[in-house]
Design an enzyme around this catalytic site. Structure first.
Site, mmCIF file in Angstrom:
data_model
loop_
_atom_site.group_PDB
_atom_site.id
_atom_site.type_symbol
_atom_site.label_atom_id
_atom_site.label_comp_id
_atom_site.label_asym_id
_atom_site.label_seq_id
_atom_site.Cartn_x
_atom_site.Cartn_y
_atom_site.Cartn_z
ATOM 1 N N ASP A 170 -7.242 -2.304 3.270
ATOM 2 C CA ASP A 170 -6.348 -3.519 2.692
ATOM 3 C C ASP A 170 -6.524 -4.845 3.325
ATOM 4 O O ASP A 170 -5.757 -5.784 3.368
ATOM 5 C CB ASP A 170 -4.753 -2.898 3.432
ATOM 6 N N ASP A 190 -2.119 -0.454 6.030
ATOM 7 C CA ASP A 190 -2.530 -0.029 7.407
ATOM 8 C C ASP A 190 -4.011 0.329 7.503
ATOM 9 O O ASP A 190 -4.418 0.721 8.473
ATOM 10 C CB ASP A 190 -1.868 1.379 7.712
ATOM 11 N N ASP A 213 0.753 -1.242 0.081
ATOM 12 C CA ASP A 213 -0.109 -0.191 -0.134
ATOM 13 C C ASP A 213 0.844 1.233 -0.087
ATOM 14 O O ASP A 213 1.845 1.267 0.489
ATOM 15 C CB ASP A 213 -0.877 0.065 1.169
#
Length: 926
Positions: free
Chosen positions: A650, A646, A343
Site C-alpha cells: 500500500d 497497513d 485496503d
C-alpha cells in the site's frame, strides 16, 4: 536494468525471455548459470556481487535542514518581510527591524520543522531486509547475510523464515507463504514448483515464486534467487515511492495563491504611497517610513504563524482521537476528502481468519465471535437436537498444527488457527486433544493434492478405534468420499446428498468464505498398512461437514462507511484479495455497486477506467501499481483522495494520495509513506478525523475572513492617510501595526480556534477544492468588513481633538490605535461564525479570552514604556468612551448583515449563504 538483462543468455537485440514464473525450473537455473545441487561457487558469487550490487533497498539522502530552511526563506511572504526589515535598518527603525526579523525567523523555523521529512519510506524498506539466509555455495549449505545474496544463489527455506529475495521454486513440500504485506491476500498462499503457462499471471497468483520479505508459514522449499535489491517486487515499490513527488495540500495551494494576491496588493499600495511622498517632496527617510508602515499593514505577517498554530491545535485534537498527522497542513486536507480508497486486510477487516458458517451433518449452524477470541457461540434453528460435534472437533484439532493462546496470539497457519478457535467454541482444547490422541501416521498438506490427513486412535461411541481424519478443499475431499453423515451419525451414500452438499459449498463460496471440508475413515485393525502408506487410505471417506472461513469486518467499519456516504464521500475497497471475496465484503460493508478484478482493470485504458469509475467500488486482486494508478486518475478527476492501508504493497499509493492513512499495527514502510497514522487501526477513526478536518477548515476560513478584513482596513487607512496627507501620511506607526498583529489579533484567533464546530458538519458534501478561499463572494465580504473597520478608525482619527504629529505622542493617533484594537477584538467575536451569530452560546468562554487584549490595549496606552515604544499617549475617560462607541459600530453592523443573510436564506432555501460561498460543497462522486 532488470535482472533478466543480467543473465548470460540475454542480449540487447534478443527477444525478451518470458518472466521467471512462466519458465520451468531447469530453464531458470540454466539462465542464471547456477546448479540446483551445488549452487554458485564463491568466485562466481563474488563476481556477481560486483555486477548486481548489494541485496538491499537503496535509500535516497534526506534533504538537509539548511536546504529546507532556505526553501522556506524563499517564500514570497518571508522575502517581503526581509525587505521590510532591511529598509527599517536603513532608516534607523531598529526596533521595527528586530520585530520583523524575529517574525521571519519564526516562520522559517516552523516551516522547516514541518518539511524535514526524510525519505523514510525507502529507508524503512531497507530496514526490513532479512539479516540471514541459508545458501548453498560450493556444494555446502552455509548461513550468510541476506544482503550478500546474488541472482543464481540456491537458498533453503522452512516455516518461520522470512524470504530473503525473490526466487523461483525448485523443490517444495507443503509450502505456504503469507504475502499479505505484498499482495493484500489475507490467507496464506500454497506454493508449488510447477510452471505456470500464462506469462500475465497476477503477482498474487504466481504460485511457483516467493518474494522478498514475505514469510513462510508452512513447509520447506529450495529456491533459486532470481531478483535482488531494487529489482525485487519490494524494490519496485521502493522505486515507486521515490518517483512519487509529495504534493501540496489544498490549503497550501490556496494560501500560496492568496499570498501572491496579497503581495501584489501590498507592493502596489507601497508604490502608490512612495510615489505620492516623492511628488510631495518628502525626505527619503519619511518616504521609506511610509513604505514600511504600508508594507507591514498590507502583508499578513501573522498569517503563516497563526494558520500553523490553528493546524497544530487541530493535530492535537486528532491525536486525542488516535489519529496522528505528520504534517500540519494535512489536518485541513482531511476536511476536503471526497473519496476514500481503502485496503481490506487489516483495515476494513481484522486480519484474523474466523469461522462464520458451519455445515455439519447436512445442517447449518452460525458461529459468532471476533477474530481469534475463543469466546463465541454456535447457534442453530430452534427445535433441532443438540449436535454432537465430536468427529468434527477431532478434525479441527488433529488435522492442524497451529496454536492460539487465550490472549489470541497465533503460532502457525492463520486458517488453522481459525479451526482451533472454532474447536474452543465447541468446548474442545486443541493442545490437550493433540496430546491425548497423538499422530500415528500422516499425509501432510501439499498444494498438489490440497488436503491433509492424520491417523489416530480415537474414542468414538464408547470405543477406541483407529481412524483417519481428513481436511481439505471441498471438491478434493468430496471426490474421495463414498458416504456422508446425517444427523445422529447416520451414514448414507454420498450420492443421495451430494447435490445438497454442493449447494452448501456454493452458497458459502458466493459469500466470499474460504471453505474447508472434513471427512473421516475407520481403518481400525490396519495400523501397519496405514503407517507404511497413509496416502492409499485417503479414500472411501465419510463426509462430516464444512466450515466457511473469512477475515471478518472490524465492528465499526460498516457504520463508518455509512457515515462517509452521508457526508458525500465515496468509499472504495482496493485489495489484493480475490474479487469474489472482496465483493462479498463490499456488500457487507454497504459499498456502492460494481466489482472488478485486477486482470480486467489492467486491460482498461485510462479513459475507459475513468468512465467506469463511478460504478466501480470493489477492486480485487490488484497490484501496487494498480492502487497508484487509481489514486492518480481520481486526483486528476478532481477528487481529494484518502488511501488507507497497513501493508508494504500500500505504501506507494499512500504516498501518492492526498491523505495516506497508515494503520498503527502496519508495516514501518506504510507508516512512513502515509501522512496520517491511525494508532487504533480503526477505520471509523478516519471518519472522525475527517469530521475534525472539516471543522479545522471552517476555523481557517473564519480566521482568514477576520485577518483579511483587518488587513484591508489597514491598507485603506494608510492609503487614505497618504493620499489626503493625514498626519504626514502615517496613520499609525509601524510598531503600532506590529503590536496589533502580535498582541491584539492573537486572542480573537484563539477564540476562533476554540469555538465548537457546527453540528451538521458531516451532513454536507465535501467542499470543492478547486474553489479557493479567496473566491469572489469571500473577497467581497472581506472588503466590506474591511471598509467598515477602516471607516470607524478614520473617523476617530479625523474627529478626535488634538494635534496630529508623527514625531511625538498625540491623541488622535492613539484613539485611532484604540479603535482599531477594540474593533478587531469585537470583530473576532462576531466573525468566528458565518452566517450564524457570533454572540450566541457558547459565548462566555470567548468573552473571558477577549478580556485579555482589552487589558493589553489599555496598558499600551497608559504604561510609560509602551507609550515611548508605540508613540501613544494617555486618554481621558471620555475619550475611552468615544473609542468604545466607534468600535461598537463594527460588531453591530456585522451581526445585522448576517441576520439579513440568514433571513434571505430562510426565505430562499436554494440560495447560497456567504459562508457557503466561502466553503462551497460539491456533489458526491469520484
Amino acid at each position: 536494468m532488470s535482472i533478466t538483462d543480467h543473465t548470460p543468455s540475454a542480449s540487447a537485440d534478443a527477444e525478451a525471455p518470458p518472466p521467471w514464473h512462466a519458465q520451468d525450473a531447469d530453464t531458470v537455473v540454466s539462465a542464471l548459470t547456477s546448479d540446483p545441487d551445488s549452487g554458485l561457487t564463491t568466485a562466481d558469487a563474488t563476481d556477481r556481487a560486483s555486477r548486481y550490487g548489494v541485496n538491499e533497498i537503496a535509500a535516497e539522502p534526506s534533504p538537509s535542514m539548511w536546504s529546507t530552511a532556505l526553501r522556506q526563506l524563499r517564500d514570497p511572504m518571508n522575502l517581503m518581510l526581509v525587505a521590510v526589515a532591511a529598509v527599517s535598518v536603513a532608516i534607523g527603525e531598529v526596533p521595527t527591524a528586530i520585530v520583523v526579523a524575529a517574525l521571519v525567523l519564526l516562520n522559517v523555523v516552523l516551516g522547516t520543522q514541518q518539511e524535514l521529512k526524510a525519505r523514510a519510506s525507502v529507508d524503512a524498506l531497507a530496514r526490513m531486509q532479512t539479516p540471514q539466509a541459508r545458501v548453498i555455495r560450493d556444494g555446502t549449505l552455509i548461513q550468510l547475510d541476506a544482503t550478500s545474496l546474488v541472482p543464481g544463489d540456491i537458498v533453503e527455506l522452512e516455516a518461520g523464515d522470512i524470504v530473503p529475495a525473490d526466487g523461483r521454486l525448485l523443490r517444495s513440500a507443503t509450502l505456504e507463504t503469507q504475502e499479505a504485506a505484498l499482495t493484500g491476500e489475507s490467507a496464506p498462499i500454497a506454493k508449488d514448483p510447477a510452471t505456470l503457462p500464462d506469462a500475465d499471471v497476477p503477482l498474487g497468483d504466481r504460485s511457483n515464486m516467493v518474494f522478498q520479505n514475505t514469510s513462510v508459514t508452512r513447509g520447506t522449499a529450495t529456491i533459486v534467487v532470481t531478483e535482488t535489491g531494487m529489482h525485487t517486487e519490494m524494490g519496485r515499490i521502493a522505486s515507486m515511492l521515490s518517483a512519487v513527488a509529495p504534493s501540496k495540500s489544498p490549503l497550501q495551494r490556496e494560501l500560496d495563491s492568496l499570498t501572491k494576491v496579497l503581495g501584489v496588493v501590498a507592493w502596489v499600495a507601497v508604490a502608490i504611497i512612495v510615489v505620492i511622498g516623492v511628488v510631495r517632496g518628502q525626505s527619503v527617510s519619511t518616504v521609506l517610513l511610509l513604505g514600511i508602515s504600508m508594507g507591514i499593514s498590507a502583508i499578513p505577517t501573522g498569517l503563516p504563524t497563526f494558520v500553523q498554530a490553528m493546524l497544530a491545535y487541530g493535530a492535537r485534537q486528532l491525536a486525542d482521537a488516535k489519529a496522528v498527522v505528520k504534517n500540519l497542513t494535512d489536518v485541513e486536507t482531511l476536511g476536503a476528502t471526497s473519496a476514500i480508497n481503502s485496503d481490506k486486510t487489516g483495515t476494513l477487516t481484522m486480519n484474523q481468519m474466523t469461522v462464520r458458517s458451519l455445515y455439519f451433518h447436512t445442517r447449518w449452524y452460525a458461529v459468532d465471535g471476533e477474530g481469534y477470541d475463543k469466546k463465541g457461540a454456535i447457534t442453530q434453528a430452534a427445535g433441532e437436537p443438540v449436535p454432537d460435534f465430536t468427529m468434527l472437533a477431532y478434525g479441527l484439532c488433529l488435522d492442524s498444527d497451529a496454536t492460539v493462546s487465550d490472549a489470541g496470539a497465533v503460532v502457525g497457519d492463520p486458517t488453522e488457527a481459525a479451526l482451533v478457535v472454532l474447536a474452543a467454541k465447541m468446548g474442545v482444547d486443541a493442545p490437550l486433544t493433540r496430546r491425548k490422541y497423538p499422530r500415528v501416521a500422516e499425509v501432510p498438506f501439499d498444494s498438489a493434492y490440497k488436503f491433509m490427513a492424520t491417523y489416530h486412535h480415537l474414542e468414538a461411541e464408547g470405543d477406541t478405534r483407529f481412524v483417519g481424519v481428513v481436511k481439505g478443499g471441498p471438491d478434493v475431499v468430496l471426490d474421495r468420499c463414498t458416504h456422508a453423515f446425517l444427523p445422529g451419525r447416520r451414514s448414507v451414500p454420498l450420492d443421495t446428498v451430494r447435490a445438497e452438499i454442493d449447494a452448501a459449498n456454493r452458497s458459502m463460496s458466493e459469500k466470499g468464505l474460504r471453505v474447508l471440508a472434513f471427512a473421516a475413515r475407520d481403518v481400525d485393525g490396519q495400523e501397519t498398512a496405514v503407517t507404511a502408506d497413509p496416502m492409499s487410505f485417503v479414500n472411501d471417506l465419510t463426509f462430516i461437514g464444512m466450515v466457511g472461513i473469512i477475515d471478518p469486518l472490524r465492528p465499526e467499519a460498516a457504520e463508518a462507511v455509512r457515515t462517509a456516504h452521508e457526508a458525500g464521500i465515496d468509499v472504495r475497497m482496493i485489495t489484493g484479495d480475490h474479487a469474489i471475496t472482496a465483493s462479498a465484503i463490499g456488500a457487507e460493508l454497504g459499498l456502492g455497486p460494481g466489482a472488478i478484478g485486477g486482470t480486467e482493470l489492467q486491460a482498461m485504458s485510462d479513459e475507459e477506467l475513468v468512465q467506469r469509475l463511478p460504478d466501480l467500488h470493489v477492486f480485487g486482486r490488484v497490484t501496487p501499481q494498480d492502487k497508484l494508478r487509481l489514486a492518480d486518475l481520481m486526483q486528476r478527476g478532481g477528487a481529494v483522495v484518502a488511501m488507507t492501508g497497513d501493508a508494504v504493497n500500500d505504501a506507494a499509493a499512500l504516498k501518492k494520495a492526498d491523505i495516506g492513512v497508515a494503520m498503527g499495527s502496519g508495516s514501518e514502510v506504510t507508516k512512513q509513506a502515509g501522512k496520517m497514522i491511525l494508532t487504533d487501526d480503526n477505520f471509523g477513526t478516519l471518519i472522525t478525523a475527517i469530521r475534525l478536518g472539516r471543522g479545522i477548515y471552517d476555523k481557517v476560513v473564519s480566521y482568514i475572513r477576520y485577518q483579511m478584513s483587518k488587513l484591508f482596513s489597514l491598507v485603506l487607512l494608510f492609503l487614505a492617510a497618504s493620499i489626503f496627507d493625514i498626519n504626514d501620511g502615517v496613520a499609525l506607526t509601524p510598531l503600532m501595526v506590529l503590536f496589533q498583529h502580535f498582541f491584539i489579533t492573537l486572542f480573537p484567533v484563539i477564540v476562533v480556534m476554540l469555538d465548537p464546530p457546527a453540528p451538521n458538519l458531516m451532513a454536507k458534501p465535501p467542499r470543492d477544492p478547486k474553489l479557493p478561499i479567496a473566491n469572489r463572494a469571500a473577497f467581497t465580504q472581506w472588503m466590506a468588513y474591511g471598509v467598515l473597520q477602516f471607516a470607524v478608525t478614520l473617523a476617530v482619527l479625523l474627529l478626535a481633538p488634538g494635534e496630529l504629529s508623527t514625531t511625538e505622542a498625540n491623541v488622535p493617533m492613539t484613539m485611532a490605535f484604540v479603535v482599531m484594537s477594540l474593533a478587531s477584538i469585537m470583530a473576532g467575536l462576531v466573525m468566528r461564525r458565518d452566517p450564524d451569530s457570533g454572540i450566541t452560546a457558547p459565548v462566555l468562554g470567548a468573552l473571558k479570552i477577549l478580556t485579555v487584549p482589552v487589558v493589553v490595549t489599555v496598558l499600551a496606552v497608559e504604561l510609560g514604556f509602551l507609550q515611548d515604544l508605540l508613540m501613544t499617549t494617555s486618554l481621558t475617560g471620555r475619550q475611552w468612551l468615544v473609542c468604545l462607541g466607534w468600535a461598537l459600530i463594527v460588531p453591530v453592523v456585522v451581526e445585522a448583515e448576517k441576520a439579513i443573510r440568514r433571513r434571505r436564506r430562510a426565505s430562499a432555501p436554494g440560495a447560497l449563504s456567504a459562508a457557503e460561498a466561502v466553503t462551497p460543497t460539491r456533489a458526491r462522486g469520484a
